[in-house]
Design a protein around this motif. Structure first.
Motif, PDB file in Angstrom:
ATOM      1  N   ASP A 141      37.835   9.592  41.741  1.00  0.00           N
ATOM      2  CA  ASP A 141      37.051  10.026  42.733  1.00  0.00           C
ATOM      3  C   ASP A 141      37.317   9.368  44.002  1.00  0.00           C
ATOM      4  O   ASP A 141      37.146   9.768  45.181  1.00  0.00           O
ATOM      5  CB  ASP A 141      35.700  10.057  42.483  1.00  0.00           C
ATOM      6  CG  ASP A 141      35.206  10.675  41.230  1.00  0.00           C
ATOM      7  OD1 ASP A 141      34.982  12.057  41.438  1.00  0.00           O
ATOM      8  OD2 ASP A 141      34.879  10.379  40.288  1.00  0.00           O
ATOM      9  N   VAL A 142      37.534   7.911  43.852  1.00  0.00           N
ATOM     10  CA  VAL A 142      38.042   7.241  45.129  1.00  0.00           C
ATOM     11  C   VAL A 142      39.296   6.461  44.677  1.00  0.00           C
ATOM     12  O   VAL A 142      39.310   6.128  43.318  1.00  0.00           O
ATOM     13  CB  VAL A 142      36.855   6.309  45.233  1.00  0.00           C
ATOM     14  CG1 VAL A 142      37.109   5.220  46.415  1.00  0.00           C
ATOM     15  CG2 VAL A 142      35.593   7.167  45.600  1.00  0.00           C
ATOM     16  N   LEU A 143      40.366   5.991  45.529  1.00  0.00           N
ATOM     17  CA  LEU A 143      41.406   5.071  45.402  1.00  0.00           C
ATOM     18  C   LEU A 143      41.131   3.820  45.806  1.00  0.00           C
ATOM     19  O   LEU A 143      40.889   3.664  46.918  1.00  0.00           O
ATOM     20  CB  LEU A 143      42.476   5.629  46.009  1.00  0.00           C
ATOM     21  CG  LEU A 143      43.919   5.216  45.675  1.00  0.00           C
ATOM     22  CD1 LEU A 143      45.102   6.147  46.193  1.00  0.00           C
ATOM     23  CD2 LEU A 143      44.136   3.862  46.588  1.00  0.00           C
ATOM     24  N   ALA A 166      48.137   2.651  55.479  1.00  0.00           N
ATOM     25  CA  ALA A 166      48.362   3.690  56.260  1.00  0.00           C
ATOM     26  C   ALA A 166      48.743   4.894  55.799  1.00  0.00           C
ATOM     27  O   ALA A 166      48.614   5.995  55.535  1.00  0.00           O
ATOM     28  CB  ALA A 166      48.941   3.713  57.485  1.00  0.00           C
ATOM     29  N   ALA A 167      50.136   4.552  54.911  1.00  0.00           N
ATOM     30  CA  ALA A 167      50.821   5.489  53.964  1.00  0.00           C
ATOM     31  C   ALA A 167      50.034   5.965  52.822  1.00  0.00           C
ATOM     32  O   ALA A 167      50.194   7.289  52.451  1.00  0.00           O
ATOM     33  CB  ALA A 167      51.987   4.651  53.619  1.00  0.00           C
ATOM     34  N   ILE A 168      49.268   5.009  52.402  1.00  0.00           N
ATOM     35  CA  ILE A 168      48.461   5.434  51.073  1.00  0.00           C
ATOM     36  C   ILE A 168      47.367   6.247  51.567  1.00  0.00           C
ATOM     37  O   ILE A 168      47.190   7.411  50.851  1.00  0.00           O
ATOM     38  CB  ILE A 168      47.765   4.103  50.595  1.00  0.00           C
ATOM     39  CG1 ILE A 168      48.809   3.294  49.914  1.00  0.00           C
ATOM     40  CG2 ILE A 168      46.657   4.553  49.488  1.00  0.00           C
ATOM     41  CD1 ILE A 168      48.407   1.822  49.296  1.00  0.00           C
ATOM     42  N   VAL A 176      39.894   6.228  50.507  1.00  0.00           N
ATOM     43  CA  VAL A 176      40.957   5.066  50.148  1.00  0.00           C
ATOM     44  C   VAL A 176      39.912   3.831  50.662  1.00  0.00           C
ATOM     45  O   VAL A 176      39.563   3.775  51.804  1.00  0.00           O
ATOM     46  CB  VAL A 176      41.956   4.925  50.922  1.00  0.00           C
ATOM     47  CG1 VAL A 176      42.673   3.577  50.573  1.00  0.00           C
ATOM     48  CG2 VAL A 176      43.011   6.221  50.396  1.00  0.00           C
ATOM     49  N   VAL A 177      39.649   2.816  49.516  1.00  0.00           N
ATOM     50  CA  VAL A 177      39.014   1.620  49.566  1.00  0.00           C
ATOM     51  C   VAL A 177      40.064   0.473  49.887  1.00  0.00           C
ATOM     52  O   VAL A 177      40.933   0.519  48.743  1.00  0.00           O
ATOM     53  CB  VAL A 177      37.803   1.399  48.588  1.00  0.00           C
ATOM     54  CG1 VAL A 177      37.445  -0.022  48.774  1.00  0.00           C
ATOM     55  CG2 VAL A 177      36.749   2.481  49.065  1.00  0.00           C
ATOM     56  N   VAL A 178      39.834  -0.328  50.721  1.00  0.00           N
ATOM     57  CA  VAL A 178      40.669  -1.608  50.873  1.00  0.00           C
ATOM     58  C   VAL A 178      39.741  -2.638  50.494  1.00  0.00           C
ATOM     59  O   VAL A 178      38.697  -3.054  51.253  1.00  0.00           O
ATOM     60  CB  VAL A 178      41.328  -1.652  52.144  1.00  0.00           C
ATOM     61  CG1 VAL A 178      42.145  -3.144  52.203  1.00  0.00           C
ATOM     62  CG2 VAL A 178      42.242  -0.696  52.401  1.00  0.00           C
ATOM     63  N   PRO A 179      40.213  -3.610  49.511  1.00  0.00           N
ATOM     64  CA  PRO A 179      39.461  -4.757  49.277  1.00  0.00           C
ATOM     65  C   PRO A 179      40.324  -5.834  50.045  1.00  0.00           C
ATOM     66  O   PRO A 179      41.157  -5.984  50.446  1.00  0.00           O
ATOM     67  CB  PRO A 179      39.798  -4.806  47.611  1.00  0.00           C
ATOM     68  CG  PRO A 179      41.118  -4.315  47.577  1.00  0.00           C
ATOM     69  CD  PRO A 179      41.190  -3.277  48.430  1.00  0.00           C
ATOM     70  N   THR A 180      39.027  -6.977  50.243  1.00  0.00           N
ATOM     71  CA  THR A 180      39.643  -7.859  50.653  1.00  0.00           C
ATOM     72  C   THR A 180      40.467  -8.965  50.074  1.00  0.00           C
ATOM     73  O   THR A 180      40.136  -9.914  49.548  1.00  0.00           O
ATOM     74  CB  THR A 180      38.744  -8.688  51.438  1.00  0.00           C
ATOM     75  OG1 THR A 180      37.602  -9.184  50.394  1.00  0.00           O
ATOM     76  CG2 THR A 180      37.999  -7.971  52.609  1.00  0.00           C
ATOM     77  N   GLN A 181      41.718  -8.613  49.439  1.00  0.00           N
ATOM     78  CA  GLN A 181      42.613  -9.447  48.865  1.00  0.00           C
ATOM     79  C   GLN A 181      43.076 -10.463  49.729  1.00  0.00           C
ATOM     80  O   GLN A 181      43.592 -11.333  49.600  1.00  0.00           O
ATOM     81  CB  GLN A 181      43.673  -8.507  48.132  1.00  0.00           C
ATOM     82  CG  GLN A 181      43.157  -7.565  46.774  1.00  0.00           C
ATOM     83  CD  GLN A 181      44.196  -6.857  46.321  1.00  0.00           C
ATOM     84  OE1 GLN A 181      44.956  -6.060  47.122  1.00  0.00           O
ATOM     85  NE2 GLN A 181      44.241  -6.983  45.208  1.00  0.00           N
ATOM     86  N   VAL A 195      43.596   4.149  60.654  1.00  0.00           N
ATOM     87  CA  VAL A 195      44.924   4.565  59.898  1.00  0.00           C
ATOM     88  C   VAL A 195      44.123   5.142  58.657  1.00  0.00           C
ATOM     89  O   VAL A 195      44.931   5.675  57.700  1.00  0.00           O
ATOM     90  CB  VAL A 195      45.728   3.444  59.354  1.00  0.00           C
ATOM     91  CG1 VAL A 195      46.419   2.958  60.596  1.00  0.00           C
ATOM     92  CG2 VAL A 195      45.140   2.479  58.446  1.00  0.00           C
ATOM     93  N   GLY A 196      42.880   5.665  58.557  1.00  0.00           N
ATOM     94  CA  GLY A 196      42.190   6.428  57.718  1.00  0.00           C
ATOM     95  C   GLY A 196      41.538   5.870  56.511  1.00  0.00           C
ATOM     96  O   GLY A 196      41.230   6.626  55.569  1.00  0.00           O
ATOM     97  N   ILE A 197      41.171   4.661  56.403  1.00  0.00           N
ATOM     98  CA  ILE A 197      40.628   3.965  55.381  1.00  0.00           C
ATOM     99  C   ILE A 197      39.039   4.148  55.364  1.00  0.00           C
ATOM    100  O   ILE A 197      38.421   4.140  56.480  1.00  0.00           O
ATOM    101  CB  ILE A 197      40.760   2.337  55.506  1.00  0.00           C
ATOM    102  CG1 ILE A 197      42.327   1.963  55.418  1.00  0.00           C
ATOM    103  CG2 ILE A 197      40.104   1.743  54.302  1.00  0.00           C
ATOM    104  CD1 ILE A 197      43.036   2.737  54.355  1.00  0.00           C
ATOM    105  N   SER A 198      38.724   4.495  54.451  1.00  0.00           N
ATOM    106  CA  SER A 198      37.169   5.040  54.140  1.00  0.00           C
ATOM    107  C   SER A 198      36.305   4.023  53.716  1.00  0.00           C
ATOM    108  O   SER A 198      35.083   4.322  53.917  1.00  0.00           O
ATOM    109  CB  SER A 198      37.236   6.255  53.275  1.00  0.00           C
ATOM    110  OG  SER A 198      37.940   7.317  53.546  1.00  0.00           O
TER     111      SER A 198
END
Length: 228
Positions: A141-143, A166-168, A176-181, A195-198
């Motif tokens: 459901d979510v990447l 952005a490409a992902i 798309v979720v970006v974690p704070t790695q 760039v489209g991060i949700s």
């Protein structure tokens, strides 16, 4: 608001990945403005250095956290091996946890076919480009874009990472979720959103592990997102 609805707002969702299954930290997260709370079991967490036990070992705290969260959606990293995940993931659902968060490599097919929990599936370093396109076809459901190499955790974001995110986002049919790695700063959230991060999932790399530092970090990210 349910878990998936938070990704269909004008601004990115703010997810707090707790560094420990501590109800007091969950209360701080809710009061400071987190949209979603994520907890853990059956893992040794690389970023926080903490060990999380089985569902039976964590059950009391998990129940308290869900009660504190109220209407704030909660999810759980159910483990880092298929056997542990399959044994425990539905136990969390019985406490009211809405979604399970897993690396694709440890997500059993029984999770993907389960109608009772949403699935946030993480791609790891070395993922294939087609993985991004196909996650929606297998039941995710979510990447979660957990694509940074571990040895780079805590480093600053550069244009190279923004291009990868952005490409992902462009290729994915899922939020798309970006974690704070990486050590993402609140003022960089707007560029990720552009760039489209949700969703932005903040954790120990940027929040630290104490109530004081977590409260400060969530508030700063909340304010930055609300200004978008």
């Amino acid at each position: 608001m349910d878990f998936l609805s938070v990704f269909h707002q004008k601004r990115p969702a703010l997810i707090m990945s707790l560094p420990g299954n501590d109800p007091s930290l969950a209360r701080i997260a809710v009061e400071s403005g987190a949209d979603v709370i994520k907890v853990h079991m059956n893992v040794q967490h690389r970023a926080s250095g903490l060990h999380f036990g089985t569902f039976e070992e964590e059950k009391e705290n998990l129940a308290q956290i869900k009660e504190i969260a109220g209407s704030v959606p909660c999810g759980i990293v159910a483990g880092n091996c298929i056997k542990d995940v399959e044994r425990d993931f539905l136990c969390a659902n019985q406490l009211g946890y809405e979604f399970v968060s897993l690396y694709a490599s440890v997500a059993p097919l029984s999770v993907l076919s389960c109608p009772d929990m949403k699935k946030m599936i993480a791609l790891a370093p070395g993922y294939a480009p087609n993985d991004v396109k196909l996650l929606s076809k297998i039941g995710a459901d979510v990447l979660e874009a957990s694509v940074m190499m571990p040895e780079t955790y805590g480093q600053r974001l550069s244009a190279k990472e923004l291009l990868e995110y952005a490409a992902i986002a462009e290729a994915s049919e899922l939020p798309v979720v970006v974690p704070t790695q990486r050590a993402i700063r609140p003022e960089e959230v707007g560029q990720l959103a552009s760039v489209g991060i949700s969703g932005i999932m903040i954790g120990a790399v940027v929040t630290g592990k104490t109530g004081e530092t977590i409260q400060k970090s969530i508030s700063e990210f909340r304010n930055a997102i609300d200004r978008l």
